[in-house]
Design an enzyme around this catalytic site. Sequence first.
Site, PDB file in Angstrom:
ATOM      1  N   HIS A  17       9.922 -26.513 -25.920  1.00 35.53           N
ATOM      2  CA  HIS A  17      11.029 -27.412 -25.566  1.00 35.53           C
ATOM      3  C   HIS A  17      11.499 -28.198 -26.788  1.00 35.53           C
ATOM      4  O   HIS A  17      12.694 -28.347 -27.035  1.00 35.53           O
ATOM      5  CB  HIS A  17      10.575 -28.449 -24.522  1.00 35.53           C
ATOM      6  CG  HIS A  17      10.197 -27.905 -23.185  1.00 35.53           C
ATOM      7  ND1 HIS A  17       9.105 -28.350 -22.487  1.00 35.53           N
ATOM      8  CD2 HIS A  17      10.788 -26.995 -22.386  1.00 35.53           C
ATOM      9  CE1 HIS A  17       9.031 -27.736 -21.323  1.00 35.53           C
ATOM     10  NE2 HIS A  17      10.031 -26.889 -21.228  1.00 35.53           N
ATOM     11  N   LYS A  41       8.306 -28.823  -6.594  1.00 34.59           N
ATOM     12  CA  LYS A  41       7.443 -28.115  -7.556  1.00 34.59           C
ATOM     13  C   LYS A  41       6.111 -28.840  -7.733  1.00 34.59           C
ATOM     14  O   LYS A  41       5.241 -28.369  -8.463  1.00 34.59           O
ATOM     15  CB  LYS A  41       8.141 -28.029  -8.925  1.00 34.59           C
ATOM     16  CG  LYS A  41       8.972 -26.776  -9.139  1.00 34.59           C
ATOM     17  CD  LYS A  41       9.235 -26.622 -10.640  1.00 34.59           C
ATOM     18  CE  LYS A  41      10.024 -25.396 -11.006  1.00 34.59           C
ATOM     19  NZ  LYS A  41      10.303 -25.375 -12.465  1.00 34.59           N
ATOM     20  N   ARG A  90      13.523 -17.212 -23.520  1.00 34.91           N
ATOM     21  CA  ARG A  90      12.300 -16.650 -24.073  1.00 34.91           C
ATOM     22  C   ARG A  90      12.301 -15.132 -24.029  1.00 34.91           C
ATOM     23  O   ARG A  90      12.106 -14.461 -25.017  1.00 34.91           O
ATOM     24  CB  ARG A  90      11.075 -17.181 -23.307  1.00 34.91           C
ATOM     25  CG  ARG A  90      10.756 -18.602 -23.594  1.00 34.91           C
ATOM     26  CD  ARG A  90       9.838 -19.195 -22.561  1.00 34.91           C
ATOM     27  NE  ARG A  90      10.553 -19.430 -21.320  1.00 34.91           N
ATOM     28  CZ  ARG A  90      10.094 -20.169 -20.329  1.00 34.91           C
ATOM     29  NH1 ARG A  90       8.900 -20.699 -20.398  1.00 34.91           N
ATOM     30  NH2 ARG A  90      10.812 -20.363 -19.251  1.00 34.91           N
ATOM     31  N   SER A 128       5.060 -24.740 -19.446  1.00 33.34           N
ATOM     32  CA  SER A 128       4.299 -25.938 -19.068  1.00 33.34           C
ATOM     33  C   SER A 128       3.092 -25.594 -18.201  1.00 33.34           C
ATOM     34  O   SER A 128       2.054 -26.256 -18.272  1.00 33.34           O
ATOM     35  CB  SER A 128       5.200 -26.925 -18.328  1.00 33.34           C
ATOM     36  OG  SER A 128       6.224 -27.362 -19.184  1.00 33.34           O
TER      37      SER A 128
HETATM   38  P1  ADP Z   1       8.825 -24.514 -18.195  1.00 27.60           P
HETATM   39  O1  ADP Z   1       8.073 -25.130 -17.062  1.00 27.60           O
HETATM   40  O2  ADP Z   1       8.936 -23.022 -18.097  1.00 27.60           O
HETATM   41  O3  ADP Z   1       8.376 -24.967 -19.547  1.00 27.60           O
HETATM   42  P2  ADP Z   1      11.259 -26.125 -17.802  1.00 27.60           P
HETATM   43  O4  ADP Z   1      11.965 -26.160 -16.498  1.00 27.60           O
HETATM   44  O5  ADP Z   1      10.617 -27.393 -18.199  1.00 27.60           O
HETATM   45  O6  ADP Z   1      10.300 -24.917 -17.930  1.00 27.60           O
HETATM   46  O7  ADP Z   1      12.289 -25.619 -18.921  1.00 27.60           O
HETATM   47  C1  ADP Z   1      13.413 -26.303 -19.361  1.00 27.60           C
HETATM   48  C2  ADP Z   1      14.139 -25.472 -20.392  1.00 27.60           C
HETATM   49  O8  ADP Z   1      13.278 -25.227 -21.498  1.00 27.60           O
HETATM   50  C3  ADP Z   1      14.586 -24.095 -19.923  1.00 27.60           C
HETATM   51  O9  ADP Z   1      15.820 -23.796 -20.542  1.00 27.60           O
HETATM   52  C4  ADP Z   1      13.528 -23.171 -20.444  1.00 27.60           C
HETATM   53  O10 ADP Z   1      14.032 -21.882 -20.649  1.00 27.60           O
HETATM   54  C5  ADP Z   1      13.226 -23.844 -21.762  1.00 27.60           C
HETATM   55  N1  ADP Z   1      11.912 -23.463 -22.233  1.00 27.60           N
HETATM   56  C6  ADP Z   1      10.753 -23.473 -21.563  1.00 27.60           C
HETATM   57  N2  ADP Z   1       9.747 -23.001 -22.312  1.00 27.60           N
HETATM   58  C7  ADP Z   1      10.290 -22.667 -23.514  1.00 27.60           C
HETATM   59  C8  ADP Z   1       9.766 -22.104 -24.727  1.00 27.60           C
HETATM   60  N3  ADP Z   1       8.492 -21.755 -24.826  1.00 27.60           N
HETATM   61  N4  ADP Z   1      10.609 -21.911 -25.748  1.00 27.60           N
HETATM   62  C9  ADP Z   1      11.903 -22.255 -25.614  1.00 27.60           C
HETATM   63  N5  ADP Z   1      12.462 -22.751 -24.511  1.00 27.60           N
HETATM   64  C10 ADP Z   1      11.673 -22.969 -23.466  1.00 27.60           C
END
Ligand code: ADP
Length: 160
Positions: A17, A41, A90, A128
């Site tokens: 992120h 969630k 990703r 996450s």
């Molecule tokens: P996650 O629980 O999969 O980390 P989130 O809902 O918090 O997902 O994700 C928010 C945004 O961050 C989304 O656009 C997701 O694609 C992006 N994101 C999540 N993990 C990554 C990563 N490893 N690299 C880049 N972007 C990511």
Amino acid sequence: MRIVIYPGTFDPIHSGHLDIAERAATLFDKLIFAVAVNAEKNPLFSPKERIEMIMDATRHIPNVEAFSTDGLVADFARKHRAAALIRGLRHVSDFEFEFQMATMNHHLNSEVSTLLMVTSEKYIHLNSTVVKDVARLGGDISNFVPINVMVHLKEKYNLN
Ligand code: ADP
């Protein structure tokens, strides 16, 4: 002022992120995290905790803000007069969902365009859920989360 919204659950924010946020923040005047409350969630951290971790982890980026939302991202973007939404991409498998969301968000708010930013290779397998699972079982997550998040995860799981 060009404003971009970065929507997600961020439960908690991790290095994937952060990498997207750092790069997107250089392209806009302001980047605003839209932290989805997402009660269905069952997040580990409260929206307030998630925002505090985001603000702590992004201290080195001057043009970042974070707010929680339990409404539509399209409305959040309208309220903040944003020109764009940024999402991380990703795998190819992310694309279909992101494509659907992007077209729906444009339908709901035609003033906002979705930009998909390809993740840095080293964070491709990071999310996450994996971070929480490894932390809970006492594994080393220091390469995958900012230091402040590591401290919060250890506290949550009663690890030292
Ligand atoms: P996650 O629980 O999969 O980390 P989130 O809902 O918090 O997902 O994700 C928010 C945004 O961050 C989304 O656009 C997701 O694609 C992006 N994101 C999540 N993990 C990554 C990563 N490893 N690299 C880049 N972007 C990511």
